[in-house]
Design a protein around this motif. Structure first.
Motif, PDB file in Angstrom:
ATOM      1  N   THR D  13       0.828  10.712  20.208  1.00  0.00           N
ATOM      2  CA  THR D  13       0.191  11.768  19.430  1.00  0.00           C
ATOM      3  C   THR D  13       1.130  12.254  18.339  1.00  0.00           C
ATOM      4  O   THR D  13       0.732  12.436  17.178  1.00  0.00           O
ATOM      5  CB  THR D  13      -0.182  12.943  20.346  1.00  0.00           C
ATOM      6  N   ALA D  14       2.373  12.453  18.717  1.00  0.00           N
ATOM      7  CA  ALA D  14       3.351  12.967  17.749  1.00  0.00           C
ATOM      8  C   ALA D  14       3.525  11.993  16.590  1.00  0.00           C
ATOM      9  O   ALA D  14       3.455  12.387  15.419  1.00  0.00           O
ATOM     10  CB  ALA D  14       4.676  13.225  18.449  1.00  0.00           C
ATOM     11  N   THR D  15       3.726  10.728  16.894  1.00  0.00           N
ATOM     12  CA  THR D  15       3.905   9.770  15.795  1.00  0.00           C
ATOM     13  C   THR D  15       2.631   9.686  14.959  1.00  0.00           C
ATOM     14  O   THR D  15       2.679   9.597  13.732  1.00  0.00           O
ATOM     15  CB  THR D  15       4.271   8.366  16.312  1.00  0.00           C
ATOM     16  N   ILE D  17       0.400  12.045  14.446  1.00  0.00           N
ATOM     17  CA  ILE D  17       0.265  13.219  13.586  1.00  0.00           C
ATOM     18  C   ILE D  17       1.281  13.165  12.446  1.00  0.00           C
ATOM     19  O   ILE D  17       0.976  13.516  11.304  1.00  0.00           O
ATOM     20  CB  ILE D  17       0.420  14.498  14.428  1.00  0.00           C
ATOM     21  N   TYR D  18       2.472  12.697  12.789  1.00  0.00           N
ATOM     22  CA  TYR D  18       3.486  12.579  11.737  1.00  0.00           C
ATOM     23  C   TYR D  18       2.960  11.699  10.603  1.00  0.00           C
ATOM     24  O   TYR D  18       3.097  12.027   9.417  1.00  0.00           O
ATOM     25  CB  TYR D  18       4.764  12.000  12.327  1.00  0.00           C
ATOM     26  N   LEU D  19       2.347  10.600  10.969  1.00  0.00           N
ATOM     27  CA  LEU D  19       1.819   9.712   9.930  1.00  0.00           C
ATOM     28  C   LEU D  19       0.626  10.344   9.212  1.00  0.00           C
ATOM     29  O   LEU D  19       0.456  10.189   8.005  1.00  0.00           O
ATOM     30  CB  LEU D  19       1.396   8.386  10.559  1.00  0.00           C
ATOM     31  N   MET D  20      -0.185  11.042   9.967  1.00  0.00           N
ATOM     32  CA  MET D  20      -1.361  11.653   9.338  1.00  0.00           C
ATOM     33  C   MET D  20      -0.969  12.702   8.310  1.00  0.00           C
ATOM     34  O   MET D  20      -1.724  12.986   7.379  1.00  0.00           O
ATOM     35  CB  MET D  20      -2.254  12.293  10.406  1.00  0.00           C
ATOM     36  N   LEU D  21       0.183  13.278   8.513  1.00  0.00           N
ATOM     37  CA  LEU D  21       0.616  14.319   7.581  1.00  0.00           C
ATOM     38  C   LEU D  21       1.217  13.754   6.303  1.00  0.00           C
ATOM     39  O   LEU D  21       1.529  14.505   5.377  1.00  0.00           O
ATOM     40  CB  LEU D  21       1.630  15.246   8.264  1.00  0.00           C
ATOM     41  N   ALA D  22       1.393  12.442   6.269  1.00  0.00           N
ATOM     42  CA  ALA D  22       1.898  11.851   5.033  1.00  0.00           C
ATOM     43  C   ALA D  22       0.817  11.949   3.960  1.00  0.00           C
ATOM     44  O   ALA D  22      -0.350  12.098   4.254  1.00  0.00           O
ATOM     45  CB  ALA D  22       2.269  10.400   5.280  1.00  0.00           C
TER      46      ALA D  22
END
Ligand code: NA
Ligand code: NA
Lengths: 157, 770, 498, 125, 138, 113, 112
Positions: D13-15, D17-22
């Motif tokens: 989930t964390a990875t 979301i991290y990518l989604m925030l790019a």
């Protein structure tokens, strides 16, 4: 190809009929089916299939042998501390013209020790082959022509 | 002035139809008036007529009406003046293309106003209250093409609308305190309401509604602006009737809410301040209509001031003055309309000597103005005397009330003089283009003005049948009110004399006073109108700022907000409830490996500098997850996972050559915040999952499926049996999703071709598509 | 009964599939779409009557006993929502005949529209949490398609945001449902009502509640998760925005209400504390956003957000009156908001733009349109005797009854600001003269006039009728609210067996 | 066992979301894949884990002879996977179409629907 | 892409994969497999074909438009759910017929459930192909 | 049965050994072409042996059929896949490791195109 | 440490299975190393291909270890998948994915 499928179908029916699903039983069914087909079809249509099947089995055997050899060669190359390979790219002219034959040849070549078909020449008359263990390019070309091409031509024509 | 947008041709063509329309509309106020007049004897005898039908029984709301002294007085005003206004408007707006709409709104208003004053249920009252607001809005904006009219309409709508919202809250609280919305019951519950802990907010909210509607300071400014409406509207709504709705409400609820210091002070002070300030402002105006508008505010202030008291005379003064004012003010407005029509201007400085051309109008104006100025024997004089008497009778602050009344009345005298003397008798200015015009135009003002005279001459016409029952209704006790023209020489008479003197002086000095005010006014820091504008402006800029802050259009910030919210919510929940315990998992090495592969793939995708690298990472992840599914007994899922993941990656790979590369590596350091946020949400999700797992699992459904799969659903693959049988509906929905997704993608990818082939159809154009 | 309950989604699905196959035969698909909507109205009416007469009804799909199979269930709320959906669906379907151009129709507008209805109806009628997810997805993907139908740059731009934010919600919802299943071992909502009540694990329940709140909060466009809505609703064809405005967010609100009355009763716990501030901020931020804009549809879009606040307020207050208020408000709002968007489309068709500063003159040129707008807009602003008044009255009274004075104040202030925006549209689009002169107004004629105005007129009449005769709906809403607060009958109907 | 999966779900989930925030939409899409896989795994874990025993009934039996893995979450995941595929495929098509039309994959520069200049309050009302 | 080797291999492979997909479909009720998986596998076959030979060729060899397949699949699935109506049962109730078998269920099973799974198969197959062909055509 | 058991053990051990070699080759060989040459074959062989072990262990026609199908499938696909990547790498000019000999005829062919 | 559920009775086979399992897992790690390392796209694709094939092998091993033929189906699906991925990626590389390797100027700005 259709006949092969029919043959397999027959073998499966045999298995089902006899109620035993073992490999032996299936192969028995296949053999019986082959015979049955050979009898019923006679010479009119499927002639080549009945002649080709033994050759195809031969090709398969050859292929498996080559594969095993190729695997072992790869193991030796990978695991040995010393690099033996002498990579080079060789243009191998083709005598075959039929699509299926070219395909089969390419498959075979690719599974042979240390060889990899990179591309086909624009006129489709030659392979570019990447090899690891070939010293003499011409010898390799001869080997392909006399070994693989002949068998493929026999099995698939 | 209002009609300059349409041509004379259309005027002639429509006039026959218009007349018919007018006659038709006229039936309504006429019928109402006659009906109300017929009720007079009963009401005078003290009967309160009730009429109720169930409306919203679930909320205790009835559509109830009641005719008592107070409501009858107001109802008669509404219908009676309405009758004259309709006649007047029929001629005033003859040929106007939107005349039928005008009548529609006017009728709507009349219904609203009658409903309001006759309502016997708080909510019913409110419904009609708001109806008058809406009708007023439509009528103020009747000259819709002019920006001023639109602004004035909006201002009135918002201000009275806000007041209305307060009123609604107040009425709900009142209903709660009284235990009913029925007026009869509410009126009986005065003591309980005043003792209620919410009495103060209830009162303030209701007053907020009443005072905005009645244009009390500081909400007075909408009324002069509302003069943008056609003159019949000004005469009817904004002087005679609607603005008195607030007064009516105060009077109506007088028995329930009055008698406290707050009530007294709030009304008296507001009213006094309004009367005084508006009087000054009235004198300043040179536009006849505006001057009259301010005097209306004066009158409303005076009324409010008197309603603060519960002295009989004060109340009687207020009621009488309602009548007085309605007659003369409606008449004067119509007079101004006639002048406007005839000369094309309402500007005092440009008018003069009109009495020759408009003799009948002049008579009507004179009579009305005399009543307004409080000359005997007009009803206005009686009203004024009564006011002074009432003011002096007010126990708590007689001087304040009397002083304010005198001051306001004096300036009214000056204004009355100005309004009549200058245009009709002053040095000739702009000429009237035609004479008095049709009788219908001047009949109304003349009759109304004459009524002022008639009632003054014979006070019994109004005292017994109108004023006394109304006062009785307001005070909730039987009262006797006597109206007399001559009381003998007493303090009120002296005050009257003082008023006249002061008024004449003010009239004489009007130019100097006006000049003085004009020089002072711009230096005043505040004017209510300007404050309003700046309020609206600051509302708009607040809105714009908020929009910039929240709805900024930047996707990744939207996502950040969403995830921050999520993280905060989850953190809150976890802090609230307690985080789960964590124990070291017992896994075999191959399970660890699969998880490690999954995680490594995920990290690789996250750190990838190029799309294809990321895809490779996702590929590894897909294999890892499939292995996890496989290790824990889910081969169907594993296969599907592999196939789907792969097909999707293939799809990306197929399209990737048409897309740009990631332009530069995204340095982790640049997005430390995002990383922290992501980790926070990840931790929260883990914690949530662990919390859910703490609960012992209820296997009932699982067991049912295992038991029923073979015998009842004839399938040995339980997963598949669930998919195609136990939960076939899910599967059905899911294939629809896939189908729709595919069709939608086709739409996207082919849409431009189909569109260009078919050309741009009509419809669905986008205004800001460029 | 089981078929009656399934028809609200089966009918549109079959229509969608057939319409997709025949999408190049326009007359046929148009007829199918409208015909099915009429049929849907009939079916939902039958359900409604059945529920009114006999209380909640339920059905087990596949004949598998609850709580193991998928249950369909219609209580008062569901039946009402289905009916309103059908009304709005029919209105928009007729309007779309005029509004949707040939290219969009060939791209499958009617199919996606029907699928959207199927998703909405499915969501309202399902009694299974995971099935709810599936219907949400059906609705979502159909809405995606409709959002970008035609593929104009503006639509794509808006579509990106719409899709990006809604997918987050979808995944949250999926996760949350998975966790609910992990906690309880069941997906049947009636069973969940019983199971969750028996679980003594407030921490887990809080966390799951919050997750669901986040998921449905995005769908419902709750503060501060609403960005997708104003970012996108002005982009697609008007018929699309109209049906979105009427139904999409309301399904989110429905899910919130259903979840937090039936599964996690919100009378207590963390979610309850969060709902009220969220509702108030939603009301205010939405209405302020509208005040900042001069584009017809953007104003309306922000108002959708604001009005979601009202709906959630009803849930947050959690009293019979408040919930009844929310239900009444929902019906009122769906009708009025859909109508306003239809009107915006007709206004744009007549005057050439959605930008208020570039249009005008409709007051004189299109009196009927002006009348229906006035009814819808002032209804929305809560003026009596229109439906919005009673909605506002119920919620304000509920607030005051619960001594939630600030809530009442915010509700009233929001009402005033709504009035501000509605009168802005009225003044700019209707009263003001067209900046381009009267010749810039393209008149409507014949069938198009009928197709555009008939739905608006019908919806305006509903708004008026609900205002003049509110008792049936208010009485019904109170019953529905009581049933939500005490879902015994619902649970019994579902779990009673096939 | 579930604990490990829960940790993995969190990490994914964390990875994701991290990518989604790019800002890049393709990265967003990759993040979405991670997130949706995490959601599926969460369902899987929520249904409790059983090692290596698929929920199949052997031929001739009426019910599984030994305890088998919970089939319901598997069915849910299958549905979710296929639905997720549809949604992701649509998202990809949207990205492709957007790039073709708008010329960028940077979502922050897509400002057609909400132009960066604040709307001035300029109406005449 | 125009690689003779790939093209040659694909002719055989695609047929094999399609066959495999039918196998997975039919046995899905008892062993891993079923409509989803089979549909995905079948579409993989044609995707492969399209990668090697181009979309036009793939479309031509499929003969039926993917959209029609998909919609027909949806209708088949829905229709098989609707068969229950004839027996007065709830939607999606499975109806079984064991041809040539007694009550012990040993005959050849024909069921609405199988029809449903075939519908799923067609729908997934058609939809995925719609997607791929559109992406590739573009 | 014991012989079959030993055979199976040998097959899986051999298979996984080839698998390991394939992966090791990936890491060890100097360029993309040599990596593919060694690991593709080894990996195929690895699968082949393991699948053969399955067939041998189960002794069931249906299982055998599937195992054979899997083997055939791999034999058909792996070389094609390898060829595709090799061709792509070759055509896009992925560098050869040092000392790779290039056929002069090939250089001529390429120049002509 | 390494235990496989449902391992067959034979100790010989058990030993073989355990050893094989270790070998294949080790192979998986090596493969991932190449996948992550690159350096060229083609390298990664080859690594992914081998990874997939190794997974096929692992499925076969699981089938042996558990005595369940179910895993065979997974193996076939995996083999299919591996091929599809390889072909698609190869095509991508050939079509222009290589520009990534050459580090051509990106068209897009502000990407992070
Ligand atoms: Na959704
Ligand atoms: Na919406």
């Amino acid at each position: 190809m259709k006949l092969l499928l029919v043959n397999i179908l027959l073998a499966m029916s045999w298995s089902a009929l006899t109620g035993s699903a073992s490999l032996i039983n299936f192969l028995t069914g296949f053999a019986l089916g082959y015979l049955a087909l050979a009898v019923t079809r006679g010479r009119r249509h499927g002639e080549t299939y009945f002649r080709r099947l033994p050759r195809m089995i031969g090709l398969l055997g050859f292929f498996l042998r080559e594969l095993a050899a190729s695997g072992l060669r790869a193991v030796r190359e990978v695991l040995s501390p010393v690099r033996r390979s002498r990579p080079q790219i060789i243009r191998v002219p083709l005598a075959l013209r039929d699509r299926h034959q070219i395909l089969t040849l390419a498959q075979l070549l690719s599974l042979t020790p240390g060889t990899l078909v990179l591309d086909i020449a624009p006129e489709q008359d030659a392979f570019y082959v990447h090899t690891l263990f070939v010293d003499d390019a011409d010898a390799f070309r001869d080997e392909v022509r006399s070994g693989f091409e002949r068998r493929v031509a026999e099995a698939l024509s | 002035m209002e009609t300059n947008s349409h041509t004379a041709v259309s005027r002639r063509q429509g006039s026959g139809r218009d007349a018919a329309l007018t006659l038709l509309v006229l039936a309504a106020p006429l019928g109402a008036t006659l009906w109300l007049l017929a009720l007079l004897p009963d009401v005078r005898a003290g009967a309160a007529l009730q009429f109720a039908i169930s409306w919203v029984p679930s909320l205790g709301v009835t559509l109830a009406f009641m005719v008592d002294g107070l409501s009858l007085l107001f109802a008669l005003l509404v219908s009676g003046i309405g009758f004259f206004v309709v006649i007047y408007a029929g001629l005033y707006l003859r040929g106007h293309p939107l005349l039928s709409r005008f009548y529609l709104y006017l009728l709507l208003f009349m219904i609203g106003m009658l409903g309001l004053v006759l309502a016997a249920d708080l909510i019913t009252l409110f419904v009609f209250w708001e109806l008058t607001t809406v009708a007023s809005y439509l009528l103020i904006g009747f000259n819709h093409a002019t920006a001023a009219a639109r602004r004035a309409a909006l201002q009135a709508l918002l201000l009275t609308g806000l007041g209305g919202l307060c009123l609604l809250a107040g009425l709900i609280l009142l209903g709660n305190a009284a235990g009913s919305y029925q007026l009869a019951e509410v009126l009986q519950a005065g003591a309980r309401v005043r003792a209620d802990s919410l009495y103060v907010p209830t009162l303030l909210l209701i007053l907020a509604g009443a005072l905005t509607k009645s244009a009390q300071i500081p909400f007075h400014f909408w009324l002069p602006n509302a003069m943008a409406a056609p003159t019949p509207v000004s005469a009817y709504l904004h002087s005679a009737t609607m603005v008195k709705a607030g007064i009516y409400l105060i009077a109506r609820l007088h028995p329930v809410l009055s008698g406290t210091g707050l009530w007294e002070w709030a009304l008296t002070l507001t009213g006094a301040a309004t009367a005084v300030v508006a009087a000054v402002l009235a004198l300043r105006q040179t536009d006849l209509k505006l001057a009259l508008a301010y005097t209306t505010v004066v009158a409303l202030g005076t009324l409010t001031m008197f309603l603060g008291s519960d002295d009989t005379v004060a109340i009687a003064a207020a009621i009488t003055f309602v009548l007085v004012h309605a007659f003369y003010k409606a008449a004067l407005f119509m007079v101004v309309g006639i002048i406007d029509h005839a000369t094309g201007t309402r500007e005092l400085t440009q008018l003069g000597g009109l009495w020759r051309k408009l003799p009948v109008t002049f008579v009507a104006a004179l009579a009305a103005a005399l009543s307004m100025a409080g000359f005997p024997p007009f009803l206005g004089f009686i009203g004024k005397e009564l006011k002074y008497e009432g003011a002096l009778a007010i126990a708590t602050e007689p001087l304040l009330v009397a002083g304010a009344a005198v001051f306001a009345n004096a300036l009214m005298v000056a204004v009355a003089a100005t309004v009549v003397l200058k245009p009709f008798l002053g040095r000739p200015g702009r000429q009237a283009t035609h004479r008095d015009g049709p009788a219908g135009l001047w009949l109304g003002p003349l009759l109304l003005a004459c009524l002022g005279l008639a009632f003054g001459l014979d006070t019994s016409l109004v005292a017994d049948s109108l004023v006394q029952p109304a006062v009785t209704a307001i005070l909730g006790r039987p009262e006797t009110v006597k109206l007399k023209l001559w009381h003998g020489i007493n303090l009120p008479l002296l005050l009257s004399v003082a008023t006249l003197t002061l008024g004449v002086a003010a009239f004489a000095a009007q130019h100097r006073l006006r000049a003085l005010m004009d020089s002072v006014a711009p230096r005043l820091p505040l004017s209510a109108d300007r404050i309003w504008d700046s309020l609206i402006e600051s509302l708009k800029s607040l809105a714009a700022a908020q929009t910039r802050l929240l709805q900024h259009g930047v996707l990744h910030k939207y996502l950040q907000t969403v995830f921050v919210t999520l993280a905060l919510l989850l953190a809150l929940a976890l802090l609230h409830g307690g985080a789960p315990s964590l124990e070291w998992p017992e896994l075999t090495i191959k399970e660890w490996a699969a998880m490690a592969l999954t995680l490594a793939g995920a990290l690789m995708a996250a750190a990838a500098r190029q799309p294809l690298t990321a895809i490779c990472g996702l590929g590894a992840l897909g294999v890892g997850i499939a292995l996890i599914y496989l290790f824990f007994g889910a081969p169907d899922v594993a296969i599907t996972q592999l196939l789907v993941e792969t097909l999707f990656l293939v799809m990306i790979a197929m399209t990737l050559h048409r897309l740009p590369l990631f332009s530069r590596p995204h340095h982790a350091s640049l997005r430390r915040g995002d990383a922290l946020l992501a980790i926070a949400v990840g931790c929260a999700v883990t914690a949530a999952l662990l919390l859910a797992l703490q609960q012992p699992f209820d296997p009932a459904t699982r067991d049912y499926f295992e038991r029923a799969a073979v015998p009842e659903a004839h399938g040995r693959n339980i997963v598949n049996v669930i998919l195609v049988d136990f939960r076939a509906l899910d599967t059905f929905g899911e294939i629809l999703v896939v189908f729709a997704a595919a069709a939608a993608a086709v739409t996207l990818l082919r849409g431009h071709r189909i569109r260009s082939r078919n050309g741009n159809g009509n419809g669905n154009g986008n205004g800001n598509g460029e | 009964m089981s078929w009656l309950l399934a028809l609200p989604f089966l009918l549109p699905i079959v229509t969608a599939l057939v319409a997709y196959l025949t999408r190049r035969r326009e007359a046929l698909t148009r007829g199918l779409s409208v015909g099915n909507c009429a049929l849907l109205l009939l079916v939902t009416l039958m359900i409604f009557i059945a529920v009114v007469r006999g209380g909640p009804v339920a059905a087990q799909m596949g004949g598998w006993p609850a709580p193991h199979g998928i249950s369909l269930a219609a209580d008062y709320l569901s039946a009402l929502m289905l009916l309103v959906t059908a009304i709005v669906g029919l209105a928009v379907a007729i309007f779309a005949l005029a509004d949707i151009d040939r290219a969009c129709a060939r791209l499958g507008f009617h199919s996606f529209f029907q699928l959207l209805l199927a998703g909405v109806c499915g969501s309202f009628v399902t009694g299974d949490l995971f099935n709810l997810y599936v219907w949400f997805e059906v609705m979502l993907i159909a809405s995606f398609a409709l959002m970008v139908l035609g593929g104009k740059p503006l639509q794509l731009d808006a579509g990106i945001k719409y899709v990006a934010l809604n997918l987050v919600s979808t995944l949250l919802m999926l996760t949350a449902i998975g966790l609910v299943y992990g906690l309880t071992g069941t997906l049947n909502m009636a069973q969940l009502h019983l199971t969750v009540a028996a679980i003594d694990n407030p921490a887990a329940i809080d966390v799951l509640g919050v997750l669901l709140l986040g998921a449905f909060g995005i769908k419902a466009a709750l503060f501060p998760l609403f960005f997708w809505l104003p970012a996108s609703y002005h982009a697609p064809p008007v018929a699309v925005t109209a049906v979105f405005a009427g139904l999409l967010t309301k399904v989110g609100v429905y899910a919130l209400i259903r979840t937090f009355t039936l599964i996690f009763p919100a009378g207590e716990g963390l979610v309850h504390q969060l709902l009220l501030p969220a509702a108030l901020l939603t009301m205010l931020t939405g209405v302020l956003g509208a005040a900042a804009h001069y584009e017809f549809r953007k104003i309306l879009a922000f108002h959708i957000v604001s009005q979601i606040g009202f709906l959630v307020l009803g849930l947050a207050l959690y009293s019979p009156l408040a919930l009844a208020g929310a239900i009444f408000y929902m019906v009122h709002n769906i009708v009025a908001k859909t109508n306003l968007l239809l009107i915006s489309g007709t206004a744009q068709r007549l005057a050439g733009s959605f930008e208020l500063l570039r249009i005008g003159g409709l007051y004189r040129a299109a009196p009927l349109l002006a009348a229906v707008f006035f009814i819808a807009a002032f209804g929305l602003a809560g003026f009596p005797p229109l439906s919005g008044f009673w909605a506002k009255f119920l919620l304000v009274k509920a607030s005051l009854d619960q001594t939630a004075y600030w809530t009442a104040a915010v509700a009233l202030l929001t009402g005033a600001l709504t009035l501000f925006s509605m009168s802005k549209i009225w003044a700019e689009a209707f009263w003001k003269d067209h900046p381009g002169g009267e010749q810039s107004l393209a008149p409507l004629a014949g069938t198009e006039r009928l197709q555009r105005l008939l739905p608006s007129l019908a919806l305006a009449l509903v708004t008026l009728a609900l205002g003049l005769f509110p008792q049936p709906l208010i009485g019904f809403s109170l019953r529905a609210a009581a049933a939500l607060l005490d879902p015994g009958a619902y649970v019994e109907a579902v779990l009673a067996g096939p | 066992m579930e604990t490990a999966l829960a940790l993995l779900v969190g990490a994914m989930t964390a990875t994701g979301i991290y990518l989604m925030l790019a800002r890049n939409l393709l990265r967003y899409l990759f993040g979405l894949i991670l997130f949706s896989n995490a959601a599926n795994l969460a369902i899987f874990a929520a249904g409790r884990l059983t090692r290596a025993v698929p929920p199949l009934v052997e031929a001739g039996l009426n019910a599984p002879a030994t305890p088998v893995a919970n089939a319901l979450p598997q069915a849910m995941i299958l549905t979710a996977i296929v639905i997720g595929f549809g949604l992701l495929a649509f998202a990809l098509a949207l990205i492709v179409a957007s790039y073709r039309t708008l010329g960028t994959l940077d979502a922050d520069t897509m400002r057609l629907a909400e132009p960066p200049v604040a709307h001035d309050a300029q109406g005449t009302h | 892409m125009n690689s003779p080797i790939l093209q040659g291999a694909t002719r055989i492979l695609a047929a094999l994969i399609l066959l495999f997909s039918v196998y997975m479909l039919l046995r899905g009720h008892n062993e891993p497999g079923g409509g989803f998986i089979a549909g995905l596998i079948a579409s993989a076959a044609l995707i492969l074909f399209a990668l090697a030979w181009g979309v036009a060729e793939a479309r031509a060899s499929l003969r039926v438009a993917p959209a029609k397949l998909a919609a027909a699949g949806g209708l088949l699935a829905g229709g098989s759910g609707a068969v229950a109506l004839l027996s007065g049962l709830a939607p999606f109730t499975g109806l079984w017929l064991f041809i040539g078998g007694g009550d012990d269920g040993k005959g050849l099973p024909v069921s609405t459930v199988l029809a449903f799974d075939i519908g799923v198969y067609l729908a997934v197959f058609g939809s995925v192909l719609m997607l791929f062909f559109a992406l590739e055509d573009d | 049965m014991a012989i079959a058991e030993i055979l199976v053990a040998l097959l899986i051990l051999g298979g996984s050994f080839f698998g390991f070699t394939a992966a090791f080759g990936l890491v060890r060989m100097p360029d993309i072409y040599t990596r593919m040459s060694t690991s593709g074959k080894a990996a195929t062989l690895c699968c082949g042996l393991l699948l053969a072990a399955v067939a041998l262990l189960f002794q069931d026609a249906r299982v055998t059929a599937r195992a054979v199908a899997a083997i055939l499938f791999l034999f058909l696909t792996v070389p094609v896949g390898a060829h595709m990547i090799a061709r792509a790498a070759f055509r896009t000019g992925t560098p050869l490791c040092e000392g790779t000999g290039v056929d002069p005829e090939l250089v001529r062919d390429r120049r002509e195109n | 440490m390494l235990e496989l559920i449902n391992a067959v009775d034979s100790p010989l086979l058990n030993l073989a299975i355990n050893l094989s399992s270790w070998l294949l897992l080790l192979a998986l790690v090596l493969c991932f190393f190449r996948l992550a390392r690159g350096p060229t796209l083609a390298d990664r694709v080859v690594a992914l291909d081998v990874l997939n094939i190794l997974a096929v092998a692992y499925c076969a091993l699981l089938a042996v270890a558990s005595g369940r033929a179910v895993y065979l189906d997974v193996a076939i699906a995996l083999a299919l998948v591996a091929f599809l991925v390889t072909v698609a990626f190869a095509r991508f590389i050939e079509r222009g994915g290589a520009r990534a390797e050459r580090g051509e100027e990106a068209q897009e700005h502000g990407d992070r």
